[in-house]
Design an enzyme around this catalytic site. Structure first.
Site, short mmCIF file in Angstrom:
data_model
loop_
_atom_site.label_atom_id
_atom_site.label_comp_id
_atom_site.label_asym_id
_atom_site.label_seq_id
_atom_site.Cartn_x
_atom_site.Cartn_y
_atom_site.Cartn_z
CD GLU A 171 -2.19 1.46 2.83
OE1 GLU A 171 -2.51 2.61 3.16
OE2 GLU A 171 -2.20 0.48 3.60
CG ASP A 179 0.09 6.98 -0.99
OD1 ASP A 179 -1.03 7.47 -1.21
OD2 ASP A 179 1.05 7.65 -0.55
CG ASP A 213 -5.73 1.10 3.28
OD1 ASP A 213 -5.59 2.26 2.84
OD2 ASP A 213 -5.89 0.85 4.49
CD GLU A 235 -3.33 4.34 -1.51
OE1 GLU A 235 -3.27 5.54 -1.80
OE2 GLU A 235 -3.16 3.91 -0.35
#
EC number: 3.1.26.3
Length: 232
Positions: free
Chosen positions: A47, A51, A120, A123
């Site tokens: 994640e 991101d 989450d 990502e």
């Protein structure tokens, strides 16, 4: 994970070489904690990576797409696109909610529908895709799944027409305003919604969009542009 692999292959032309990496991307911490003895990896590190690459690619897109927008406006638009609620929506569009591994407690408490968990996982998938393929493949996926909604204006409503319509109609007292979906067309990852807005049961405007939220705004805009006389 075989069903997930099929979805990725059929809808996005993605085939993971490292199947374990893909599985990790969809493993929530609650599932890993319930199976500590198996030493299962969860998706938090992926994640983190996803991101970062998402921020980069969306920033690059916005920079090139809007050469005259100031930095502040670009930052606000990017924040709207990559916020938790938006990413959860993209995850649902891709059917990712069906494949997340959750602990029993998290599952019972509705974790599969929780925006933070879905965002989450989205990502984390991007992070896994970066490691298994390259940044070009991540960019291709983002442009297929996310950019169409960006270009449709979903994250850049200049005017909040729903609020504006409500203020116009309720200036002399409360009235019942309701939005309802007339139809849904297209595949799960690229739906188009037709919505109408009703006042005291009377349809006063219609709109179309790639999400219910955008379609509602378009319906409200349609009603506002018609004028209040048509709303009474």
């Amino acid at each position: 994970m075989k069903e997930l692999q099929t979805v990725l292959k059929n809808h996005f032309a993605i085939e993971f070489t490292d199947k374990k990496l893909l599985e990790t991307a969809f493993t929530h911490t609650s599932y890993a904690n319930e199976h500590r003895l198996l030493k299962i990896s969860h998706n938090e590190r992926l994640e983190f990576l996803g991101d970062a690459v998402l921020q980069l690619l969306i920033s690059e897109y916005l920079y090139k797409k809007y050469p005259k927008k100031p930095e502040g406006d670009l930052s606000k638009l990017r924040a709207m696109i990559v916020r938790e609620e938006s990413l959860a929506g993209f995850a649902r569009d891709c059917q990712f909610d069906q494949f997340i591994k959750l602990g029993k407690g998290e599952e019972k408490s509705g974790g599969r529908n929780r925006d933070t968990i879905l965002g989450d996982a989205f990502e984390a998938f991007l992070g896994a895709l970066l490691l298994d393929k390259d940044v070009a493949k991540v960019k291709e996926f983002i442009y297929q799944v996310m950019i169409p909604k960006v270009e449709a204006g979903e994250f850049e409503m200049i005017t909040d027409y729903k609020t504006h319509l409500q203020e116009l109609l309720q200036v002399n007292g409360d009235v019942a305003i309701r939005y309802q979906v007339i139809s849904e067309t297209g595949p799960a990852h690229d739906k188009v919604f037709d919505v109408e807005v009703l006042v005291e049961g009377k349809s006063i405007g219609q709109g179309q969009g790639r999400s219910k939220k955008l379609a509602e705004q378009e319906a409200a805009k349609n009603a506002v542009e018609k004028g209040l006389d048509s709303c009474i």
